[in-house]
Design a protein around this motif. Structure first.
Motif, mmCIF file in Angstrom:
data_model
loop_
_atom_site.group_PDB
_atom_site.id
_atom_site.type_symbol
_atom_site.label_atom_id
_atom_site.label_comp_id
_atom_site.label_asym_id
_atom_site.label_seq_id
_atom_site.Cartn_x
_atom_site.Cartn_y
_atom_site.Cartn_z
ATOM 1 N N LEU A 143 -2.853 11.114 13.402
ATOM 2 C CA LEU A 143 -2.819 10.259 12.218
ATOM 3 C C LEU A 143 -1.509 9.481 12.137
ATOM 4 C CD1 LEU A 143 -4.189 12.804 9.562
ATOM 5 C CD2 LEU A 143 -5.495 11.152 10.931
ATOM 6 N N ASP A 144 -1.608 8.210 11.771
ATOM 7 C CA ASP A 144 -0.415 7.396 11.531
ATOM 8 C C ASP A 144 0.078 7.543 10.096
ATOM 9 O OD1 ASP A 144 -0.130 6.023 14.111
ATOM 10 O OD2 ASP A 144 -2.077 5.158 13.616
ATOM 11 N N PHE A 145 -0.828 7.795 9.165
ATOM 12 C CA PHE A 145 -0.456 8.038 7.772
ATOM 13 C C PHE A 145 -1.611 8.726 7.067
ATOM 14 C CE2 PHE A 145 -2.458 3.871 7.735
ATOM 15 C CZ PHE A 145 -3.252 3.867 6.594
ATOM 16 N N LEU A 146 -1.335 9.206 5.861
ATOM 17 C CA LEU A 146 -2.308 9.967 5.090
ATOM 18 C C LEU A 146 -2.246 9.535 3.631
ATOM 19 C CD1 LEU A 146 -4.293 12.443 4.860
ATOM 20 C CD2 LEU A 146 -2.263 13.865 4.512
ATOM 21 N N CYS A 147 -3.414 9.384 2.996
ATOM 22 C CA CYS A 147 -3.501 9.079 1.562
ATOM 23 C C CYS A 147 -4.167 10.246 0.840
ATOM 24 C CB CYS A 147 -4.317 7.811 1.319
ATOM 25 S SG CYS A 147 -3.635 6.307 2.041
ATOM 26 N N ILE A 148 -3.640 10.620 -0.318
ATOM 27 C CA ILE A 148 -4.223 11.674 -1.155
ATOM 28 C C ILE A 148 -4.473 11.085 -2.533
ATOM 29 C CG2 ILE A 148 -3.920 13.983 -2.107
ATOM 30 C CD1 ILE A 148 -1.817 14.482 0.091
ATOM 31 N N THR A 149 -5.681 11.258 -3.050
ATOM 32 C CA THR A 149 -6.021 10.618 -4.323
ATOM 33 C C THR A 149 -5.483 11.360 -5.537
ATOM 34 O OG1 THR A 149 -8.178 11.750 -4.449
ATOM 35 C CG2 THR A 149 -8.120 9.568 -3.387
ATOM 36 N N HIS A 150 -5.453 12.703 -5.499
ATOM 37 C CA HIS A 150 -4.963 13.431 -6.679
ATOM 38 C C HIS A 150 -4.655 14.883 -6.332
ATOM 39 C CE1 HIS A 150 -9.303 14.197 -6.725
ATOM 40 N NE2 HIS A 150 -9.128 15.167 -7.599
ATOM 41 N N PRO A 151 -3.978 15.601 -7.245
ATOM 42 C CA PRO A 151 -3.441 16.918 -6.902
ATOM 43 C C PRO A 151 -4.401 18.089 -7.063
ATOM 44 C CG PRO A 151 -2.651 16.288 -9.068
ATOM 45 C CD PRO A 151 -3.431 15.122 -8.541
#
Length: 318
Positions: A143-151
């Motif tokens: 992976l080059d980057f990661l997105c997380i929508t909520h905790p």
């Protein structure tokens, strides 16, 4: 198309009565689903396989024990002909396919891992969104980057976050103080010409704890755009600045799916958060249950554009 889906849903209901008598192994069913069917083509073969597989989901009551297990031998034993085996092999499938996949110019490859977790590979880059899996950290090298929508714990994995940080790769969220935290809204450029518009929205009646991501996958993909809404609740808060190719919403968080699709006008919808194993099989009066395949397929019928229900480990090319 609607008539076909109605017929298939009726077949699903009829088949449920025979599922227990004619069960195939989980491994054989998932391999057939991956190799011989596609979420883009809901035919009788796929419906029959999902029907039999659903029986295993409905009778799985030790997933929590599996997640807490730290002994690899016990873990492997629990995976034999079970939902846990499907769950683990979905990750193994991604680990095999992601580095081997040669994505042609103008396309993107999209894998569902689990719940609302997806890996996207363009001809140049690879990234993840809401990756939650017991061994998700094994994906970090790709992976080059990661997105997380909520905790909420079914949308991220701490070990993956740490592995990404150790490798100096961005992890975007609204709750991790790592230099990439999103407070309200932002335009992000994590790598190359990939551009992300991030915006905070409501989760149900709660505060604005969800970040939606509109991700332009760059020129090599002919600027394919993915809109991942996490557990967003209010369709009027979904905001786009570009034409959307793929919209990824929660199936039953209260989001009015048809109106959300009309608002974003995507080429297709990937209905997600299906069969989240941290939820009980049934919970009367609540949305917190294991959303079965048939419920998601029924919703897909009425969204008003191409809507698909992928399974764990499934690869789609757009």
């Amino acid at each position: 198309m609607k008539q076909l889906l109605v017929t298939l849903l009726c077949s699903f209901a009829m088949l449920m009565g025979f599922a227990q008598k004619n069960l195939r192994s989980v491994e054989s069913m998932t391999n057939q689903l991956w190799k011989n069917t596609s979420c883009k083509q809901m035919d009788n073969t796929r419906m029959e396989l999902l029907t039999d597989l659903q029986y295993h989901f409905d009778h799985c009551d030790n997933f929590g024990k599996y997640m807490a297990c730290t002994d690899s031998a016990t873990e492997r034993e629990m995976e034999k002909n079970t939902v846990m085996g499907f769950y683990n092999e979905a990750l193994n499938r991604l680990l095999r396919e992601i580095p081997a996949e040669k994505v042609p110019y103008g396309s993107i490859a999209v894998w569902q891992l689990y719940n609302m977790g997806y890996v996207v590979k363009t001809p140049k880059y690879c990234f993840g969104i809401d990756l939650c899996h017991k061994h998700a950290d094994r994906l970090a090298p790709y992976l080059d980057f990661l997105c997380i929508t909520h905790p909420h714990g079914d949308h991220y994995n701490n070990e993956l976050n740490k592995a990404m940080a150790d490798a100096g790769k961005p992890v975007y969220s609204n709750f991790i103080d790592n230099g990439f935290k999103i407070d309200d809204r932002a335009v992000l450029n994590p790598v190359g010409d990939i551009e992300i518009m991030a915006k905070r929205v409501h989760h149900g009646q709660d505060a604005k704890i969800v970040t939606t991501y509109q991700i332009d996958c760059g020129r090599a993909s002919r600027n394919k755009v993915i809109f991942h809404s996490g557990d967003a609740y209010d369709y009027t808060e979904l905001e786009k600045t570009k034409d959307i190719d793929i919209f990824i919403p929660h199936t039953t968080v209260g989001l009015r799916l048809r109106k959300a699709a009309k608002q974003l006008n995507p080429d297709c919808v990937l209905l997600s958060h299906v069969l989240e194993m941290g939820h009980p099989v049934k919970y009367p009066g609540s949305g917190f249950y294991r959303i079965p395949y048939v419920d998601a397929i029924r919703k897909a019928m009425f969204i008003g554009c191409n809507a698909y229900v992928p399974i764990w480990g499934e690869k789609m090319i757009f």
